[in-house]
Design an enzyme around this catalytic site. Structure first.
Site, mmCIF file in Angstrom:
data_model
loop_
_atom_site.group_PDB
_atom_site.id
_atom_site.type_symbol
_atom_site.label_atom_id
_atom_site.label_comp_id
_atom_site.label_asym_id
_atom_site.label_seq_id
_atom_site.Cartn_x
_atom_site.Cartn_y
_atom_site.Cartn_z
ATOM 1 N N ASP A 210 0.815 -1.217 0.000
ATOM 2 C CA ASP A 210 0.000 0.000 0.000
ATOM 3 C C ASP A 210 0.852 1.271 0.000
ATOM 4 O OD1 ASP A 210 -2.615 1.296 0.418
ATOM 5 O OD2 ASP A 210 -1.798 1.874 2.365
ATOM 6 N N GLU A 252 1.254 -0.346 -5.084
ATOM 7 C CA GLU A 252 0.217 0.668 -5.240
ATOM 8 C C GLU A 252 0.902 2.036 -5.263
ATOM 9 O OE1 GLU A 252 -3.558 3.030 -3.657
ATOM 10 O OE2 GLU A 252 -1.783 2.671 -2.468
#
Ligand SMILES: OC[C@H]1O[C@H](O[C@H]2O[C@H](CO)[C@@H](O)[C@H](O)[C@H]2O)[C@H](O)[C@@H](O)[C@@H]1O
Ligand code: CA
Length: 552
Positions: A210, A252
């Site tokens: 993330d 990401e």
């Protein structure tokens, strides 16, 4: 059932993103859990996906749906036990399905014991240094790094928040309940690597990592994509390559093509195996409204070459807003006007709607965008519920409107839980158009013309033609901007994908001079089109039509 044994399995995989909390409830408490998910694995296998990406499952106060981690090596008690997780993973693997988790690297929850310990200040009462203080990024003034943008613009006014206990400010790129970890501290890097190892040792197939651009801060920069950040991510990749070969790291990094491509690293110094193709996603939607596909071609042409191990991850929707960070101001205004007429649909820099409502529940447009998604270079990631055309709930706050329970049948709470809808974590959607009485897995399994059955068929066709996964991309010139045409070529086959983004029938002439003498045949083998004679290939397409052709 066996999985692909290739270390590059991710290049031909179709991914499916889901939240354990909202997928299936096994114990009737209204919250999805690992036993519930395990009971639905056959559904996912039959759909034809290869790898599940599970949203954060860790203990968390849930102020950001689990992206606020309070313990990296545990399971949120609502979702089950570690034993439940192990059973799930074993059962997924037994069906030939891989599973990746979500590693939230940039920050923890403010409830994390590290942050609670950090708040005791730089020095402990006995005069010794407080090692946890240095796990986070602190300031006496909260004035540093003014060039770093605010990401959650609807909630936050600064990336610094004053901690009353220490009288010092802590740094956070997301919610103030998510203090950023200090990656200049080698102990922090070690902690995160050790957390990753915990799950990889249990057999997890990798991670979506993330918010990777924001690990390191430096004065005079926007604190994104810094060389020091890349160096840390390369350390993570070295660990995976050395100790867990064949596992996946997916970045990401919501960035422009030139910056996102940096997250692959190089052949000699690899970083991520996969990166999300954020830039192309909004342009797929934009092309529909403009009836002009030139922005898709432009942005794909702008993607730099990537190392041989690399693969893009393509997607139409996910658990966040449809982000509009990677478009120009003018394009963003166009997207808001076209897809978010109601102000409740807008959040931060994006649109909080699901695929079907975005496309007015128009089956042709849903098929068209999915068919392009499955045919563009990259491994597609489907978002749970979009395969049956689920809707969203704008009455829920933040991005939760697109995170409602999976709709399994027309029974109580849509088959998600035996609990009453009012007792479910988020209420199941029950409106007349998108509600579980009308949109659910069970009815679509029984209907050969359903979106679910269509999706499964397309995934099967994609699997039968490896050029979808591995072929080189060449755009084909079309004299009609509404019609997007490209080929995917391997030494064994050439596929021609033609898509009409217009709301009316369109004629075009394609430049197929490189393919003279060949005959386009639908990939299902059902129909032959006229052979390519002189290279100028005329075609008429119905509204939102798409052709998946093989050039024989
Ligand atoms: O953990 C914080 C957030 O991290 C991811 O965020 C990303 O989503 C943002 C939009 O919601 C996007 O603008 C940003 O570039 C991304 O890093 C995660 O997907 C979020 O759910 C999470 O809140
Ligand atoms: Ca439960």
């Amino acid at each position: 059932m066996s999985q692909s044994t290739s270390p590059e399995w991710y290049k031909s995989a179709v991914f499916y993103e889901l939240s354990v909390r909202t997928f299936a409830d096994g114990n009737g408490d209204g919250k999805g859990d690992f036993p519930g998910l395990t009971s639905r694995l056959d559904y996912l296998k039959n759909l034809g996906v290869d790898c599940l990406w599970l949203l954060p499952w860790y203990p968390s106060p849930l102020r950001d749906d689990g992206y606020d981690v309070a313990d990296y090596v545990g399971i949120h008690p609502d979702l089950g036990t570690l034993e439940d997780f192990k059973v799930f993973l074993r059962e997924a693997h037994a069906r030939g399905l891989r599973v990746i988790g979500d590693l939230v690297t940039n920050h923890t929850s403010s409830d994390h014991p590290w942050f609670q310990a950090a708040r005791r200040g730089p020095t402990l009462p006995d005069g010794s240094p407080n090692l946890y203080h240095d796990y986070y990024v602190w300031s006496g003034t909260g004035q540093e790094y003014p060039e770093a943008r605010i990401i959650f613009t609807d909630t936050e006014t600064s990336n610094w928040t004053l901690d009353e206990q220490t009288g010092r400010y802590y740094w956070h790129r997301f919610f103030s309940s998510q203090p950023d970890l200090n990656y200049d501290n080698p102990a922090v890097v070690e902690e995160l690597l050790s957390a990753a190892r915990f799950w990889l040792d249990l057999g997890l197939d990798g991670f979506r990592v993330d918010a990777v651009p924001y690990l390191i801060e430096r004065e005079g920069t926007n604190c994104e994509n810094l060389p020091e950040t890349h160096a840390i991510l390369k350390t993570m990749r070295r660990m995976v390559d050395q100790d867990y070969p064949g596992r996946l790291l997916l970045a990401e990094a919501n960035q422009w093509p030139e910056d996102v491509a940096e997250y692959y690293g190089t052949e000699a110094e690899p970083e991520f195996h996969m990166c999300f193709n954020f830039p192309v996603m909004p342009r797929l939607y934009m092309s529909l409204k403009k009836e002009d596909t030139s922005s898709i071609r432009e942005i794909m042409d702008r993607l730099p070459a990537i190392p041989s191990f690399g693969q893009w991850a393509t997607f139409l929707r996910n658990h966040d807003e449809l982000t509009l960070e990677m478009v120009t101001d003018e394009e963003r205004a166009f997207m808001y006007a076209s897809y978010a007429p109601d102000p409740r649909m807008r959040i931060n820099v994006g649109i909080r709607r699901r695929l079907a409502p975005l496309l007015d529940n128009d089956r042709r447009r849903i098929e068209l965008l999915n068919s392009v998604l499955l045919a563009l270079p990259g491994s597609p990631i489907l978002y749970y519920g979009d395969e049956i055309g689920m809707g969203d709930d704008l009455s829920l706050g933040d991005r939760n409107g697109v995170r409602t329970p999976m709709q399994w049948n027309a029974g109580l709470s849509g088959g998600f839980s035996s609990a009453l809808p009012s007792d479910c974590f988020f209420p199941p959607i029950h409106d007349p158009v998108y509600g579980f009485g009308r949109v659910n897995v069970q009815s679509q399994e029984q209907d050969p013309s359903s979106l679910l059955r269509w999706t499964a068929r397309q995934l099967e066709l994609r699997r039968q033609h490896p050029a979808f996964a591995h072929g080189d991309l060449h755009f084909v010139d079309s004299d009609n901007p509404a019609i997007l045409a490209f080929t995917r070529t391997t030494p064994d086959e050439t596929l021609l994908i033609v898509s009409n983004f217009a709301a009316n029938a369109q004629a075009c002439t394609l430049d197929l001079s490189a393919h003279q003498g060949r005959t386009p045949v639908t990939v299902s083998g059902a129909s032959h089109l006229p052979p390519v004679a002189d290279g100028r290939y005329p075609l008429v397409m119905g509204k939102y039509d798409y052709y998946w052709l093989r050039l024989n």
